[in-house]
Enzyme design. Structure first.
Site, PDB file in Angstrom:
ATOM      1  N   ARG A 117       3.864  80.107   1.227  1.00  9.40           N
ATOM      2  CA  ARG A 117       4.327  81.226   0.401  1.00  9.40           C
ATOM      3  C   ARG A 117       4.403  80.721  -1.027  1.00  9.40           C
ATOM      4  O   ARG A 117       4.102  79.561  -1.286  1.00  9.40           O
ATOM      5  CB  ARG A 117       5.706  81.704   0.891  1.00  9.40           C
ATOM      6  CG  ARG A 117       6.742  80.601   0.865  1.00  9.40           C
ATOM      7  CD  ARG A 117       8.125  81.086   1.254  1.00  9.40           C
ATOM      8  NE  ARG A 117       9.032  79.950   1.318  1.00  9.40           N
ATOM      9  CZ  ARG A 117      10.320  80.043   1.565  1.00  9.40           C
ATOM     10  NH1 ARG A 117      10.867  81.215   1.799  1.00  9.40           N
ATOM     11  NH2 ARG A 117      11.083  78.973   1.591  1.00  9.40           N
ATOM     12  N   CYS A 121      -1.123  82.242  -8.399  1.00 11.02           N
ATOM     13  CA  CYS A 121      -1.376  82.001  -9.819  1.00 11.02           C
ATOM     14  C   CYS A 121      -0.808  83.196 -10.572  1.00 11.02           C
ATOM     15  O   CYS A 121      -1.262  84.323 -10.391  1.00 11.02           O
ATOM     16  CB  CYS A 121      -2.872  81.908 -10.073  1.00 11.02           C
ATOM     17  SG  CYS A 121      -3.208  82.011 -11.840  1.00 11.02           S
ATOM     18  N   ASN A 155      10.676  85.776  -5.100  1.00  7.80           N
ATOM     19  CA  ASN A 155      11.594  84.824  -4.471  1.00  7.80           C
ATOM     20  C   ASN A 155      11.419  83.431  -5.060  1.00  7.80           C
ATOM     21  O   ASN A 155      10.304  82.921  -5.130  1.00  7.80           O
ATOM     22  CB  ASN A 155      11.342  84.749  -2.960  1.00  7.80           C
ATOM     23  CG  ASN A 155      12.453  84.015  -2.249  1.00  7.80           C
ATOM     24  OD1 ASN A 155      13.597  84.445  -2.279  1.00  7.80           O
ATOM     25  ND2 ASN A 155      12.130  82.889  -1.638  1.00  7.80           N
ATOM     26  N   GLU A 156      12.507  82.861  -5.485  1.00 11.72           N
ATOM     27  CA  GLU A 156      12.571  81.450  -5.906  1.00 11.72           C
ATOM     28  C   GLU A 156      11.320  80.982  -6.638  1.00 11.72           C
ATOM     29  O   GLU A 156      10.551  80.152  -6.129  1.00 11.72           O
ATOM     30  CB  GLU A 156      12.856  80.560  -4.699  1.00 11.72           C
ATOM     31  CG  GLU A 156      14.235  80.781  -4.137  1.00 11.72           C
ATOM     32  CD  GLU A 156      14.682  79.708  -3.162  1.00 11.72           C
ATOM     33  OE1 GLU A 156      13.826  79.050  -2.548  1.00 11.72           O
ATOM     34  OE2 GLU A 156      15.895  79.534  -2.999  1.00 11.72           O
ATOM     35  N   CYS A 161       0.376  76.102 -12.052  1.00 16.32           N
ATOM     36  CA  CYS A 161      -1.011  76.350 -11.648  1.00 16.32           C
ATOM     37  C   CYS A 161      -1.930  75.834 -12.751  1.00 16.32           C
ATOM     38  O   CYS A 161      -1.678  76.025 -13.936  1.00 16.32           O
ATOM     39  CB  CYS A 161      -1.232  77.844 -11.434  1.00 16.32           C
ATOM     40  SG  CYS A 161      -2.937  78.238 -11.004  1.00 16.32           S
ATOM     41  N   CYS A 163      -5.353  76.460 -12.890  1.00 16.16           N
ATOM     42  CA  CYS A 163      -6.665  77.122 -12.777  1.00 16.16           C
ATOM     43  C   CYS A 163      -7.232  77.448 -14.164  1.00 16.16           C
ATOM     44  O   CYS A 163      -6.559  77.290 -15.180  1.00 16.16           O
ATOM     45  CB  CYS A 163      -6.540  78.395 -11.946  1.00 16.16           C
ATOM     46  SG  CYS A 163      -5.819  79.764 -12.844  1.00 16.16           S
ATOM     47  N   GLU A 317      21.882  83.503  -1.951  1.00 16.45           N
ATOM     48  CA  GLU A 317      21.653  82.876  -0.647  1.00 16.45           C
ATOM     49  C   GLU A 317      22.546  81.658  -0.495  1.00 16.45           C
ATOM     50  O   GLU A 317      22.798  80.936  -1.468  1.00 16.45           O
ATOM     51  CB  GLU A 317      20.214  82.354  -0.527  1.00 16.45           C
ATOM     52  CG  GLU A 317      19.137  83.383  -0.438  1.00 16.45           C
ATOM     53  CD  GLU A 317      17.758  82.717  -0.314  1.00 16.45           C
ATOM     54  OE1 GLU A 317      17.665  81.577   0.204  1.00 16.45           O
ATOM     55  OE2 GLU A 317      16.778  83.326  -0.742  1.00 16.45           O
ATOM     56  N   TRP A 325      15.675  72.389   6.223  1.00 17.67           N
ATOM     57  CA  TRP A 325      14.650  71.731   5.406  1.00 17.67           C
ATOM     58  C   TRP A 325      15.113  70.437   4.768  1.00 17.67           C
ATOM     59  O   TRP A 325      14.351  69.803   4.054  1.00 17.67           O
ATOM     60  CB  TRP A 325      14.138  72.692   4.338  1.00 17.67           C
ATOM     61  CG  TRP A 325      15.224  73.412   3.584  1.00 17.67           C
ATOM     62  CD1 TRP A 325      15.698  74.667   3.867  1.00 17.67           C
ATOM     63  CD2 TRP A 325      15.991  72.931   2.477  1.00 17.67           C
ATOM     64  NE1 TRP A 325      16.708  74.995   2.990  1.00 17.67           N
ATOM     65  CE2 TRP A 325      16.909  73.945   2.123  1.00 17.67           C
ATOM     66  CE3 TRP A 325      16.000  71.748   1.736  1.00 17.67           C
ATOM     67  CZ2 TRP A 325      17.815  73.823   1.076  1.00 17.67           C
ATOM     68  CZ3 TRP A 325      16.909  71.619   0.692  1.00 17.67           C
ATOM     69  CH2 TRP A 325      17.794  72.653   0.370  1.00 17.67           C
ATOM     70  N   GLU A 365      11.259  79.016  10.001  1.00 15.16           N
ATOM     71  CA  GLU A 365      12.717  79.006   9.801  1.00 15.16           C
ATOM     72  C   GLU A 365      13.496  79.454  11.028  1.00 15.16           C
ATOM     73  O   GLU A 365      14.638  79.926  10.916  1.00 15.16           O
ATOM     74  CB  GLU A 365      13.044  79.825   8.558  1.00 15.16           C
ATOM     75  CG  GLU A 365      12.493  79.130   7.318  1.00 15.16           C
ATOM     76  CD  GLU A 365      12.793  79.825   6.008  1.00 15.16           C
ATOM     77  OE1 GLU A 365      12.852  81.063   5.991  1.00 15.16           O
ATOM     78  OE2 GLU A 365      12.949  79.102   5.000  1.00 15.16           O
ATOM     79  N   HIS A 368      16.843  77.745  11.265  1.00 15.79           N
ATOM     80  CA  HIS A 368      17.733  77.748  10.100  1.00 15.79           C
ATOM     81  C   HIS A 368      18.970  78.582  10.419  1.00 15.79           C
ATOM     82  O   HIS A 368      18.884  79.623  11.052  1.00 15.79           O
ATOM     83  CB  HIS A 368      16.973  78.367   8.916  1.00 15.79           C
ATOM     84  CG  HIS A 368      17.674  78.228   7.596  1.00 15.79           C
ATOM     85  ND1 HIS A 368      18.838  78.901   7.294  1.00 15.79           N
ATOM     86  CD2 HIS A 368      17.375  77.493   6.498  1.00 15.79           C
ATOM     87  CE1 HIS A 368      19.216  78.580   6.064  1.00 15.79           C
ATOM     88  NE2 HIS A 368      18.346  77.718   5.564  1.00 15.79           N
TER      89      HIS A 368
HETATM   90  C1  GLA Z   1      15.226  79.506   0.151  1.00 19.71           C
HETATM   91  C2  GLA Z   1      14.397  80.760   0.324  1.00 19.71           C
HETATM   92  C3  GLA Z   1      14.631  81.443   1.630  1.00 19.71           C
HETATM   93  C4  GLA Z   1      14.751  80.451   2.763  1.00 19.71           C
HETATM   94  C5  GLA Z   1      15.858  79.481   2.430  1.00 19.71           C
HETATM   95  C6  GLA Z   1      16.120  78.469   3.514  1.00 19.71           C
HETATM   96  O1  GLA Z   1      16.393  79.694  -0.498  1.00 19.71           O
HETATM   97  O2  GLA Z   1      14.577  81.675  -0.714  1.00 19.71           O
HETATM   98  O3  GLA Z   1      13.558  82.324   1.861  1.00 19.71           O
HETATM   99  O4  GLA Z   1      13.556  79.772   2.909  1.00 19.71           O
HETATM  100  O5  GLA Z   1      15.501  78.764   1.291  1.00 19.71           O
HETATM  101  O6  GLA Z   1      17.184  77.628   3.167  1.00 19.71           O
HETATM  102 ZN    ZN Z   2      -3.535  79.865 -12.479  1.00 17.20          ZN
END
Ligand code: GLA
Ligand code: ZN
Length: 682
Positions: A117, A121, A155-156, A161, A163, A317, A325, A365, A368
């Site tokens: 995930r 780019c 997300n996060e 990149c 390219c 979160e 992880w 996950e 988790h």
């Molecule tokens: C990150 C991600 C989530 C998940 C958690 C697991 O914070 O945003 O999608 O993968 O880690 O700790």
């Molecule tokens: Zn790129």
């Protein structure tokens, strides 16, 4: 003064987290059961759709949102609000196969394949077009849903990149920054060194791992470009939502990751309505005590809170139990979750949210931590602890919207971090810029003084005490702001490795610290000694109010005093008896210079002086107590946590205990992992 994230009070602190019912569309009973369990645990929010692109758009141009409508409706009917994510955190397979340019290219110039995930780019116009389409559909269909509280962008964010599209945009970024003048760039990057001179912007490549990675100014500009590209990309996401929304007042956020190295979050923060972040402290690890881990989490909260000081933030979160992880994934011990959640609120958050509400049955996950485990019942320890946390949040709901008024600040600056790390100097192992900033922030906490954590570009005038550890790089105007701060009566502490370079990493000429700071501190740093791990020196303090001695490790600068009072001198080595800590007065302000890294546990008296001179009230706390204060319209909320292994006693409490409703005046005892929230008049 209170400030409410959602424009008005919602009369609750959010308690929820990532929820992925789209993984369970073939299991209708699960959703029903989940709603029941969420209600039992006091969940009032679910973050939906974070990775749902393939469920929304299974084939290019074919959309399906019925499942989301049903989920949002039913959650809302059951008192559970939605924070709706845009799904760009992961791309559907069809997109990568048809448009390979959406996938990232690594530092060796190799294009990634489909998978994982967050692997896009951000310069790709195809990717941005696809994001615009899916976001517009979501906004058209859901922006006016009564259950929608906020938008969660992607997300996060993270990663770079290399390219060809990114390379072109990097060149454009540089053209603009250097006024289309290649000589200006050559000077700023000092490219006469090692024959690196460019004759045209088109010759410039990103700092490939196997290419031109040795120009400090270029490396810094590449990181700035990457941050800029994220911020530019976020505008695409935000604009597409706003344009298609029927209700345009829904606040927008994205989830940060504490001190994530690769992006200057403060640049991104400007585009967001509310700051949110994901907190995963490594509880019970081999290197830290519980208090170390907790206070580092509190420092990260302070970084987040300080990006928008007048609004609470959201904890988007956290792990209800374990994560999956880390090197070792230890479960949170009983009581830890609730105290961690309380600490987050104490630090300025109006939510406690999780990754995740239910464990995914398969894939990366599946093990988790989650509120709802594969066993599917409420009979787990985690479920009970989360439910208790839900009750605690209910009891504290009136804290919503309250904020902090801190009088001290510590500068922790991303660009400075990159610059000091990028410098081929000092030691590869001991620079530890972020942990050094943390150590000063933490020291203030021992005195019951919570500091904001700000960048060198933030305003300093709200503060009485400013600590600027290792401010290696001075961006334009920063030295003048520091001078004004002190001239206006502020107490400033700067340390070794201050003011060596300008914003493109050219050394300041005429003596360190540059830009006139030699005058402010009344010293010139003539050399820096980098110590080996076993080396020690000592500072002998001449005025006992500042302490007696301090142990020196890692770094020791050798100073020439021009016009400052000497507080301490080195004991050993060829620079014995030369100045190590100095102060220079400017009106009622003072500029302190600490030329060596000291054992901070020996700096108590010194800190006490700094606080006394700043006029900041010291709160007497027993060892092992953590203290935070939030202010609402009418009330002050004081949070006391016991983060030690011993029972502690707190003195001079006065107000209502928000857990029991009892009035307290005098002392109170706190067991390990326990906390107390006291409400009183302002
Ligand atoms: C990150 C991600 C989530 C998940 C958690 C697991 O914070 O945003 O999608 O993968 O880690 O700790
Ligand atoms: Zn790129």
């Amino acid at each position: 003064m209170s400030k409410f994230i959602f424009g008005k009070p919602i009369n609750m602190l959010l308690h929820g987290g990532d929820y992925n019912p789209d993984q369970w569309l073939d299991y209708p009973d699960i959703f029903k059961k989940d709603i029941e369990l969420m209600k039992q645990a006091g969940i009032n929010e679910a973050t939906l759709g974070v990775f749902s692109w393939a469920a929304y758009e299974p084939k290019e141009g074919e959309f399906s949102f019925e499942w989301l409508k049903k989920v949002m409706d039913e959650l809302y009917d059951n008192g559970i609000y939605t924070i709706l994510a845009t799904p760009s955190g992961a791309r559907p397979v069809w997109m990568d196969l048809k448009y390979p340019e959406v996938m990232r290219v690594d530092g060796m110039g190799h294009r990634n394949r489909h998978g994982f995930r967050h692997n896009h780019c951000l310069s790709s116009t195809v990717f941005r077009d696809k994001v615009r389409i899916i976001n517009s559909k979501l906004a058209e269909n859901f922006s006016d849903h009564p259950g929608l509280l906020a938008w969660h962008i992607s997300n996060e964010f993270g990663g770079e990149c290399f390219c060809d599209n990114c390379r072109e945009r990097f060149r454009d970024f540089l053209r603009e920054k250097y006024h289309n003048d290649i000589n200006e760039l050559n000077h700023a990057w000092w490219t006469s060194f090692w024959s690196a001179k460019y004759s045209d912007f088109n010759e410039i490549e990103p700092p490939y791992t196997n290419g031109q990675f040795s120009i400090n100014g270029m490396n810094l500009d590449w990181k700035r470009f990457t941050t800029w590209n994220y911020s530019d990309y976020i505008s695409t996401e935000i604009d597409s939502i706003k344009q298609a929304s029927k209700n345009k007042n829904v606040p927008i956020t994205t989830n940060f990751m504490s001190r994530f190295y690769g992006i200057d979050y403060r640049v991104l923060a400007k585009q967001l309505d509310v700051i949110s972040w994901d907190s995963y402290p490594a509880f019970h690890n081999d290197e830290e005590t519980y208090a170390d881990t907790m206070l580092l989490a509190a420092f990260d909260n302070a970084i987040m809170r300080s990006m928008k000081k007048d609004t609470p933030f959201l904890l988007m979160e956290s792990a209800p139990g374990l994560v999956n992880w880390m090197e070792y994934n230890k479960v949170k011990r009983p009581g830890v979750h609730e105290q961690f959640a309380l600490q987050t609120v104490a630090s300025g958050s109006d939510s406690v949210q999780y990754f995740q509400i239910r464990k995914s049955r398969g894939s990366a996950e599946q093990h988790h931590g989650a509120l709802i485990d594969h066993v599917g019942t409420n009979e787990t320890r985690i479920f009970r602890e989360v439910s208790e946390t839900g009750e605690m949040l209910r009891r504290l709901h009136e804290v919503e919207g309250s904020i902090m008024h801190n009088q001290a600040a510590v500068i922790f600056d991303w660009e400075n971090w990159w610059a000091v790390d990028g410098a081929q100097a000092f030691s590869r192992h001991t620079k530890n810029y972020d942990k050094t900033c943390f150590s000063y922030w933490r020291k203030l906490m021992e005195f019951g003084v919570e500091a904001d954590v700000i960048s060198m570009e933030d305003g300093f005038s709200d503060y009485k005490l400013l600590i600027a550890p290792m401010l290696y790089m001075l961006k334009p105007g920063v030295a003048d702001k520091l001078k004004t701060f002190v001239e206006n009566g502020g107490i400033l502490l700067a340390t070794y490795i201050t003011g060596y370079v300008n914003e493109t990493c050219l050394c300041n000429l005429g003596g360190f610290p540059g830009e006139g700071l030699t005058d402010l501190f009344g010293i010139i740093n003539t050399e820096i000694d980098t110590l080996y791990p076993s080396d020690r020196n000592e500072i002998v303090i001449s005025d006992s109010k500042y302490g007696k001695t301090m142990t020196v490790k890692d770094y020791a600068e050798i100073l020439r005093v021009i016009d400052a009072d000497i507080i301490g001198t080195y004991k050993d080595d060829f620079y014995s008896e030369t100045p190590a800590i100095t102060v220079k007065k400017h009106g009622s302000g003072k500029a302190y210079y600490q030329a060596a890294r000291c054992d901070i546990s020996e700096m108590c008296d010194f800190f006490k002086c700094l606080l006394d001179e700043s006029g900041i009230e010291i709160k007497k706390l027993p060892e092992g107590a953590e203290y935070h204060v939030r202010y609402g319209e009418e009330h002050k909320y004081e949070f006391y946590l016991n983060i030690s292994d011993d029972i502690i006693e707190i003195d001079n409490i006065s107000g209502t205990d928000m857990n029991s409703g009892d009035e307290i005046s005098g002392n109170a005892v706190l067991k390990p992992k326990k906390y107390m929230v006291i409400r009183s008049g302002k």
